[in-house]
Design a protein around this motif. Structure first.
Motif, mmCIF file in Angstrom:
data_model
loop_
_atom_site.group_PDB
_atom_site.id
_atom_site.type_symbol
_atom_site.label_atom_id
_atom_site.label_comp_id
_atom_site.label_asym_id
_atom_site.label_seq_id
_atom_site.Cartn_x
_atom_site.Cartn_y
_atom_site.Cartn_z
ATOM 1 N N TYR A 225 0.809 -1.224 0.000
ATOM 2 C CA TYR A 225 0.000 0.000 0.000
ATOM 3 C C TYR A 225 0.841 1.273 0.000
ATOM 4 C CZ TYR A 225 -3.390 3.508 1.495
ATOM 5 O OH TYR A 225 -4.165 4.630 1.571
ATOM 6 N N ARG B 100 1.088 4.390 -2.904
ATOM 7 C CA ARG B 100 0.918 5.832 -2.693
ATOM 8 C C ARG B 100 2.124 6.599 -3.233
ATOM 9 N NH1 ARG B 100 -3.399 7.352 0.595
ATOM 10 N NH2 ARG B 100 -3.002 9.354 -0.429
ATOM 11 N N GLU C 208 -4.745 13.574 2.568
ATOM 12 C CA GLU C 208 -4.446 12.522 3.538
ATOM 13 C C GLU C 208 -3.441 11.512 2.982
ATOM 14 O OE1 GLU C 208 -7.652 10.959 5.817
ATOM 15 O OE2 GLU C 208 -8.890 12.715 5.504
ATOM 16 N N THR D 293 -0.965 9.947 4.199
ATOM 17 C CA THR D 293 -0.511 8.823 5.030
ATOM 18 C C THR D 293 -1.669 7.993 5.586
ATOM 19 O OG1 THR D 293 -0.445 10.038 7.147
ATOM 20 C CG2 THR D 293 1.517 10.173 5.714
ATOM 21 N N ALA D 294 -2.894 8.244 5.108
ATOM 22 C CA ALA D 294 -4.058 7.515 5.627
ATOM 23 C C ALA D 294 -3.893 6.012 5.409
ATOM 24 C CB ALA D 294 -5.326 8.004 4.933
ATOM 25 N N GLY D 295 -4.193 5.246 6.451
ATOM 26 C CA GLY D 295 -4.169 3.793 6.346
ATOM 27 C C GLY D 295 -2.793 3.158 6.367
ATOM 28 N N MET D 296 -1.763 3.934 6.662
ATOM 29 C CA MET D 296 -0.392 3.416 6.636
ATOM 30 C C MET D 296 0.106 3.022 8.019
ATOM 31 S SD MET D 296 1.663 5.921 4.025
ATOM 32 C CE MET D 296 1.194 6.051 2.292
ATOM 33 N N ASP E 234 5.655 3.050 6.799
ATOM 34 C CA ASP E 234 5.190 3.709 5.580
ATOM 35 C C ASP E 234 4.930 5.195 5.820
ATOM 36 O OD1 ASP E 234 5.375 1.644 3.778
ATOM 37 O OD2 ASP E 234 3.308 0.970 4.041
ATOM 38 N N GLU F 287 -4.175 16.395 6.319
ATOM 39 C CA GLU F 287 -3.535 15.267 7.001
ATOM 40 C C GLU F 287 -4.067 15.131 8.420
ATOM 41 O OE1 GLU F 287 -2.012 12.174 7.903
ATOM 42 O OE2 GLU F 287 -1.206 12.770 5.946
ATOM 43 N N HIS F 288 -4.474 13.904 8.782
ATOM 44 C CA HIS F 288 -4.974 13.653 10.130
ATOM 45 C C HIS F 288 -3.855 13.363 11.122
ATOM 46 C CE1 HIS F 288 -9.232 13.024 8.668
ATOM 47 N NE2 HIS F 288 -9.415 13.654 9.810
ATOM 48 N N ASN F 289 -2.732 12.851 10.617
ATOM 49 C CA ASN F 289 -1.625 12.487 11.500
ATOM 50 C C ASN F 289 -0.884 13.749 11.927
ATOM 51 O OD1 ASN F 289 0.927 11.648 12.532
ATOM 52 N ND2 ASN F 289 0.731 9.695 11.463
#
Length: 255
Positions: free
Chosen positions: A153, A157, A176, A178-181, A185, A206-208
């Motif tokens: 994944y 990206r 986003e 980095t979502a789901g990483m 990653d 970005e949520h992170n």
């Protein structure tokens, strides 16, 4: 008067959906050559803002200027040609093609040879040097002959970002990234964003917050469709209004 060091400036940007104000009177100014983060709790209007800036949505009110030009009523394709590209708009990965061929297809778009699969190998080979250069930028040279659909994944990206860079944008909008990483990653993608930001402007949702703290020169916080706060990470992380918006949303979600 628009500020000359801003590559994009939105004034009074608004969007309603059946009477609901998804974005209300947003002023956003992104400095040329910076990494600018757009953050906020879920439902804050971040994605709607991105859609307005890239013209996937028409604003209900306000204006948008990019690189000194009024783009408020332009079509998305026109905006992309001016040099503002949102990663997912043009980065559809072809899962059955190799990593290198994905980049070659993206480069064909840039050179007006869109989807020219019937062209000779010699013609397409002329794009190989640039394709391998882009793969080097995102750390994918060892995977050049791998089938794109089989990539992990995080590497997919990275390939998406490489196909976006094939258009040589002045400004890159990342939704986003980095979502789901997993942790590794996320770290690799953050380093990649820092590399590709050299010589261009990046606006990212970005949520992170760890990634935001590490990368962003400037941060705009949205809440309920409006700008709540702006500044450096240190400034916004110490803002009681920002803390309240995030904590309030979490408390509501668990109620």
């Amino acid at each position: 008067m628009l500020m000359t060091d801003a590559i994009i400036e939105a004034r009074g940007l608004s969007r309603q959906f059946a009477g609901f104000h998804a974005v209300r009177q947003v002023d956003l100014r992104v400095r040329r050559g910076s990494i600018h983060a757009l953050i906020g709790p879920n439902g804050a209007g971040k994605t709607t803002c991105f859609n307005l800036l890239t013209k996937a949505l028409e604003p209900s009110g306000g204006s948008i200027h990019f690189d000194g030009r009024d783009i408020t009523r332009m079509e998305p394709a026109q905006v992309a040609l001016l040099g503002m590209v949102r990663s997912f708009q043009i980065s559809a990965i072809f899962p059955t093609l190799t990593v290198r061929d994905n980049i070659r297809v993206a480069l064909q778009r840039r050179h007006g040879m869109s989807m020219s699969f019937w062209k000779s190998d010699r013609t397409l080979a002329s794009l190989d040097q640039r394709a391998m250069g882009l793969l080097a930028d995102v750390g994918l040279v060892p995977l050049a002959e791998c089938v794109a659909g089989e990539l992990p994944y995080g590497r997919k990206r990275a390939l998406e970002i490489a196909t976006t860079l094939a258009l040589d944008p002045q400004m890159l909008l990342l939704d986003e990234p980095t979502a789901g990483m997993g942790v590794e990653d996320v770290r690799a993608t953050a380093a990649l964003i820092r590399r590709v930001a050299a010589g261009r402007t990046v606006l990212m949702v970005e949520h992170n917050l760890g990634v935001v703290a590490d990368l962003a020169d400037h941060i705009t916080v949205l809440a309920e469709g409006q700008v709540l706060a702006e500044g450096s990470y240190a400034e916004i992380s110490n803002d009681e209004r920002v803390r309240s918006a995030y904590i309030g949303k979490k408390a509501h979600a668990h109620a």
